[in-house]
Design a protein around this motif. Structure first.
Motif, PDB file in Angstrom:
ATOM      1  N   MET A   1     -15.620  14.286  53.926  1.00  0.00           N
ATOM      2  CA  MET A   1     -15.312  13.205  52.985  1.00  0.00           C
ATOM      3  C   MET A   1     -14.737  13.768  51.694  1.00  0.00           C
ATOM      4  SD  MET A   1     -17.857  10.203  51.668  1.00  0.00           S
ATOM      5  CE  MET A   1     -17.361   9.001  50.420  1.00  0.00           C
ATOM      6  N   ALA A   2     -15.248  14.900  51.253  1.00  0.00           N
ATOM      7  CA  ALA A   2     -14.692  15.559  50.067  1.00  0.00           C
ATOM      8  C   ALA A   2     -13.250  15.965  50.300  1.00  0.00           C
ATOM      9  CB  ALA A   2     -15.545  16.766  49.701  1.00  0.00           C
ATOM     10  N   GLU A   3     -12.960  16.477  51.503  1.00  0.00           N
ATOM     11  CA  GLU A   3     -11.599  16.909  51.812  1.00  0.00           C
ATOM     12  C   GLU A   3     -10.656  15.724  51.921  1.00  0.00           C
ATOM     13  OE1 GLU A   3      -8.837  19.652  52.031  1.00  0.00           O
ATOM     14  OE2 GLU A   3     -10.944  20.254  52.047  1.00  0.00           O
ATOM     15  N   ARG A   4     -11.139  14.585  52.388  1.00  0.00           N
ATOM     16  CA  ARG A   4     -10.270  13.426  52.591  1.00  0.00           C
ATOM     17  C   ARG A   4      -9.980  12.699  51.284  1.00  0.00           C
ATOM     18  NH1 ARG A   4      -9.584   8.027  53.794  1.00  0.00           N
ATOM     19  NH2 ARG A   4     -11.672   7.410  53.101  1.00  0.00           N
ATOM     20  N   LEU A   5     -11.015  12.487  50.446  1.00  0.00           N
ATOM     21  CA  LEU A   5     -10.846  11.678  49.234  1.00  0.00           C
ATOM     22  C   LEU A   5     -10.469  12.505  48.010  1.00  0.00           C
ATOM     23  CD1 LEU A   5     -13.763   9.120  49.619  1.00  0.00           C
ATOM     24  CD2 LEU A   5     -11.372   8.863  50.260  1.00  0.00           C
ATOM     25  N   LYS A   6     -10.877  13.743  47.977  1.00  0.00           N
ATOM     26  CA  LYS A   6     -10.507  14.669  46.897  1.00  0.00           C
ATOM     27  C   LYS A   6     -10.808  14.090  45.518  1.00  0.00           C
ATOM     28  CE  LYS A   6      -6.869  16.932  49.628  1.00  0.00           C
ATOM     29  NZ  LYS A   6      -7.168  16.249  50.911  1.00  0.00           N
ATOM     30  N   GLN A   7      -9.774  13.960  44.674  1.00  0.00           N
ATOM     31  CA  GLN A   7      -9.937  13.562  43.278  1.00  0.00           C
ATOM     32  C   GLN A   7     -10.527  12.171  43.131  1.00  0.00           C
ATOM     33  OE1 GLN A   7      -9.318  15.664  40.705  1.00  0.00           O
ATOM     34  NE2 GLN A   7     -10.044  14.133  39.222  1.00  0.00           N
ATOM     35  N   ARG A   8     -10.360  11.324  44.136  1.00  0.00           N
ATOM     36  CA  ARG A   8     -10.879   9.969  44.026  1.00  0.00           C
ATOM     37  C   ARG A   8     -12.399   9.948  43.893  1.00  0.00           C
ATOM     38  NH1 ARG A   8      -8.094   6.948  48.977  1.00  0.00           N
ATOM     39  NH2 ARG A   8      -7.849   9.097  49.720  1.00  0.00           N
ATOM     40  N   LEU A   9     -13.062  10.952  44.434  1.00  0.00           N
ATOM     41  CA  LEU A   9     -14.511  11.025  44.275  1.00  0.00           C
ATOM     42  C   LEU A   9     -14.903  11.302  42.832  1.00  0.00           C
ATOM     43  CD1 LEU A   9     -15.455  13.007  47.497  1.00  0.00           C
ATOM     44  CD2 LEU A   9     -16.301  10.737  46.881  1.00  0.00           C
ATOM     45  N   LEU A  10     -14.130  12.138  42.150  1.00  0.00           N
ATOM     46  CA  LEU A  10     -14.436  12.445  40.747  1.00  0.00           C
ATOM     47  C   LEU A  10     -14.124  11.270  39.834  1.00  0.00           C
ATOM     48  CD1 LEU A  10     -13.069  16.091  40.494  1.00  0.00           C
ATOM     49  CD2 LEU A  10     -15.414  15.349  40.892  1.00  0.00           C
ATOM     50  N   ASP A  11     -13.177  10.437  40.232  1.00  0.00           N
ATOM     51  CA  ASP A  11     -12.785   9.306  39.395  1.00  0.00           C
ATOM     52  C   ASP A  11     -13.662   8.079  39.602  1.00  0.00           C
ATOM     53  OD1 ASP A  11     -10.736  10.901  38.537  1.00  0.00           O
ATOM     54  OD2 ASP A  11      -9.264  10.083  39.946  1.00  0.00           O
ATOM     55  N   ALA A  12     -14.602   8.137  40.514  1.00  0.00           N
ATOM     56  CA  ALA A  12     -15.392   6.958  40.889  1.00  0.00           C
ATOM     57  C   ALA A  12     -16.622   6.821  39.997  1.00  0.00           C
ATOM     58  CB  ALA A  12     -15.799   7.037  42.355  1.00  0.00           C
ATOM     59  N   ASP A  13     -16.441   6.243  38.813  1.00  0.00           N
ATOM     60  CA  ASP A  13     -17.554   5.836  37.954  1.00  0.00           C
ATOM     61  C   ASP A  13     -18.526   6.975  37.641  1.00  0.00           C
ATOM     62  OD1 ASP A  13     -18.919   4.043  36.391  1.00  0.00           O
ATOM     63  OD2 ASP A  13     -20.130   3.255  38.030  1.00  0.00           O
ATOM     64  N   LYS A  14     -18.010   8.187  37.542  1.00  0.00           N
ATOM     65  CA  LYS A  14     -18.823   9.350  37.159  1.00  0.00           C
ATOM     66  C   LYS A  14     -20.009   9.550  38.104  1.00  0.00           C
ATOM     67  CE  LYS A  14     -17.606   9.016  32.275  1.00  0.00           C
ATOM     68  NZ  LYS A  14     -18.099   8.941  30.879  1.00  0.00           N
ATOM     69  N   LEU A  15     -19.776   9.319  39.386  1.00  0.00           N
ATOM     70  CA  LEU A  15     -20.837   9.511  40.365  1.00  0.00           C
ATOM     71  C   LEU A  15     -20.978  10.963  40.794  1.00  0.00           C
ATOM     72  CD1 LEU A  15     -20.163   6.436  42.707  1.00  0.00           C
ATOM     73  CD2 LEU A  15     -21.922   6.648  40.954  1.00  0.00           C
ATOM     74  N   VAL A  16     -19.894  11.734  40.733  1.00  0.00           N
ATOM     75  CA  VAL A  16     -19.864  13.074  41.311  1.00  0.00           C
ATOM     76  C   VAL A  16     -19.414  14.074  40.255  1.00  0.00           C
ATOM     77  CG1 VAL A  16     -18.882  14.499  43.145  1.00  0.00           C
ATOM     78  CG2 VAL A  16     -19.332  12.088  43.572  1.00  0.00           C
ATOM     79  N   ASP A  17     -20.043  15.258  40.264  1.00  0.00           N
ATOM     80  CA  ASP A  17     -19.662  16.349  39.369  1.00  0.00           C
ATOM     81  C   ASP A  17     -18.823  17.412  40.083  1.00  0.00           C
ATOM     82  OD1 ASP A  17     -21.281  15.417  37.074  1.00  0.00           O
ATOM     83  OD2 ASP A  17     -22.964  15.862  38.404  1.00  0.00           O
ATOM     84  N   ILE A  18     -19.085  17.630  41.374  1.00  0.00           N
ATOM     85  CA  ILE A  18     -18.413  18.696  42.119  1.00  0.00           C
ATOM     86  C   ILE A  18     -17.920  18.134  43.447  1.00  0.00           C
ATOM     87  CG2 ILE A  18     -18.752  20.891  43.334  1.00  0.00           C
ATOM     88  CD1 ILE A  18     -20.730  21.674  41.195  1.00  0.00           C
ATOM     89  N   VAL A  19     -16.697  18.506  43.809  1.00  0.00           N
ATOM     90  CA  VAL A  19     -16.125  18.164  45.108  1.00  0.00           C
ATOM     91  C   VAL A  19     -15.628  19.465  45.738  1.00  0.00           C
ATOM     92  CG1 VAL A  19     -14.301  16.928  46.328  1.00  0.00           C
ATOM     93  CG2 VAL A  19     -15.467  15.839  44.406  1.00  0.00           C
ATOM     94  N   ALA A  20     -16.124  19.763  46.950  1.00  0.00           N
ATOM     95  CA  ALA A  20     -15.744  21.007  47.629  1.00  0.00           C
ATOM     96  C   ALA A  20     -15.513  20.730  49.104  1.00  0.00           C
ATOM     97  CB  ALA A  20     -16.816  22.081  47.460  1.00  0.00           C
ATOM     98  N   GLY A  21     -14.379  21.191  49.616  1.00  0.00           N
ATOM     99  CA  GLY A  21     -14.051  21.020  51.017  1.00  0.00           C
ATOM    100  C   GLY A  21     -14.779  22.012  51.902  1.00  0.00           C
ATOM    101  N   PRO A  22     -14.626  21.901  53.216  1.00  0.00           N
ATOM    102  CA  PRO A  22     -15.357  22.771  54.154  1.00  0.00           C
ATOM    103  C   PRO A  22     -15.027  24.254  54.030  1.00  0.00           C
ATOM    104  CG  PRO A  22     -14.448  20.849  55.274  1.00  0.00           C
ATOM    105  CD  PRO A  22     -13.831  20.866  53.921  1.00  0.00           C
ATOM    106  N   ASP A  23     -13.882  24.587  53.453  1.00  0.00           N
ATOM    107  CA  ASP A  23     -13.495  25.999  53.330  1.00  0.00           C
ATOM    108  C   ASP A  23     -13.718  26.548  51.919  1.00  0.00           C
ATOM    109  OD1 ASP A  23     -12.760  25.864  55.956  1.00  0.00           O
ATOM    110  OD2 ASP A  23     -10.615  25.671  55.561  1.00  0.00           O
ATOM    111  N   ALA A  24     -14.427  25.808  51.070  1.00  0.00           N
ATOM    112  CA  ALA A  24     -14.599  26.219  49.668  1.00  0.00           C
ATOM    113  C   ALA A  24     -16.048  26.509  49.308  1.00  0.00           C
ATOM    114  CB  ALA A  24     -14.043  25.136  48.735  1.00  0.00           C
TER     115      ALA A  24
END
Length: 341
Positions: free
Chosen positions: A191-214
């Protein structure tokens, strides 16, 4: 209507006189002509004793006419643990983390890799999100319902973050030293790999987004969130990352069954499947690292080992080169690449 022309002309005249006086003063000081013979002699002595062109073209000499440039300051020594958490809130304990896993067995194996990476950075694993300072959600994106569960969970964690922040604020106002840290929430996996920046922009719900290779980059991402008070993201897919050199951290040591990842990614590019876009291209672990991990699990009392991969039939160990040294699980006539990239 009154006429302001005289005022404008007078203002312009005053400005012109001021600029003329300023120009003459600066020209007199910068013209290089000393006011007296003594000043002229002193000025020439300063020029003769100053640095020459050789000081700016390469290695400077030890001295030139009694002049030497100051030695450059030594750089500060590097920190021994640049990503180790600090005790900025006054907490006397290390930060605690919890990895909450959703989706397939591959995510279960990946969560053990994440736990190993974080433990090597002086973070302490716990078995509940209520006891953690850092909560990671290892997510699935194969169906819409899987992502909806993550959004609901993020809203719950947002309330916990607010409660933790208010508690720390009350303690700071009262002059107390709480034994806690601000809460950090991260989203890992597909889900992090698919949505990327949209997760960080979603009402300050997320601090870190990392894909399966990160997952190796998680300590740096945590350090950025901690030091810069900002969000962090790394969703770059790799063509060679297999985490073969990382020993997974199994928190449930009483379990007699374990997962071992032998390959990652998929090249099939099926029209209905998102896996090639969230997991990347196929790459396989060296056979020797797989055997070593299985032997280690056997020594720990594990009785059953499941080999995992997005497409285990495409396993192909190319670490010894292509040819007789390569190891493959593919049947004869099975083609692993259906569409060229």
């Amino acid at each position: 209507m009154p006429c302001f022309a005289p005022l404008v002309e007078r203002s312009a005249l005053c400005n012109a006189r001021f600029l003329r006086r300023t120009f003459f003063c600066v020209a007199r000081q910068c013209s290089g002509a000393p006011r007296s013979a003594t000043e002229k002699s002193a000025f020439r002595q300063r020029l003769d004793a100053g640095p020459g062109l050789e000081h700016f073209m390469g290695a400077r000499p030890a001295s030139a006419a009694g002049f030497s440039l100051p030695a450059a300051a030594a750089p500060p020594p590097p920190a021994l643990h640049p990503y180790a958490p600090t005790t900025s809130t006054g907490a006397s304990r290390p930060q605690r983390f919890f990895v909450e896993t959703y989706g397939c067995q591959m995510n279960v194996a990946d969560s053990e890799i994440v736990a190993s990476v974080l433990s090597q950075s002086n973070l302490e694993p716990v078995t509940s999100a209520d006891d953690a300072d850092i909560v990671f959600l290892n997510t699935c994106s194969i169906r819409e319902n899987a992502e909806q569960k993550i959004w609901q969970r993020l809203n719950v964690l947002k309330k916990k973050k607010l409660e933790r922040s208010r508690k720390l604020a009350r303690a700071a106002r009262g002059g107390e030293t709480p034994d806690e840290y601000p809460m950090t929430v991260g989203v890992l996996g597909c889900m992090a790999e698919r949505l990327k920046q949209r997760l960080l922009d979603a009402d300050k719900l997320v601090d870190i987004v990392a894909g399966p290779d990160a997952y190796r980059d998680l300590p740096r991402l945590l350090a950025r969130v901690r030091d810069e008070h900002s969000t962090a993201i790394n969703v770059v897919l790799s063509q060679d990352e297999t985490y073969a050199d990382i020993t997974p951290l199994r928190l449930d040591t009483a379990r007699k069954q374990a997962y071992v990842t032998i390959m990652r990614g998929c090249n099939n590019m099926c029209s209905y499947c998102i896996v090639p876009f969230t997991r990347g291209r196929e790459r396989s672990r060296p056979l020797e690292s797989i055997v070593d991990e299985v032997r280690l699990l056997s020594d720990e009392g594990v009785k059953e080992v499941t080999l995992l991969g997005q497409n285990v039939n495409s396993y192909n160990d190319t670490s010894q080169g292509v040819g007789s040294g390569a190891v493959s699980l593919s049947n004869e006539g099975f083609r692993t690449v259906y569409r060229s990239p």
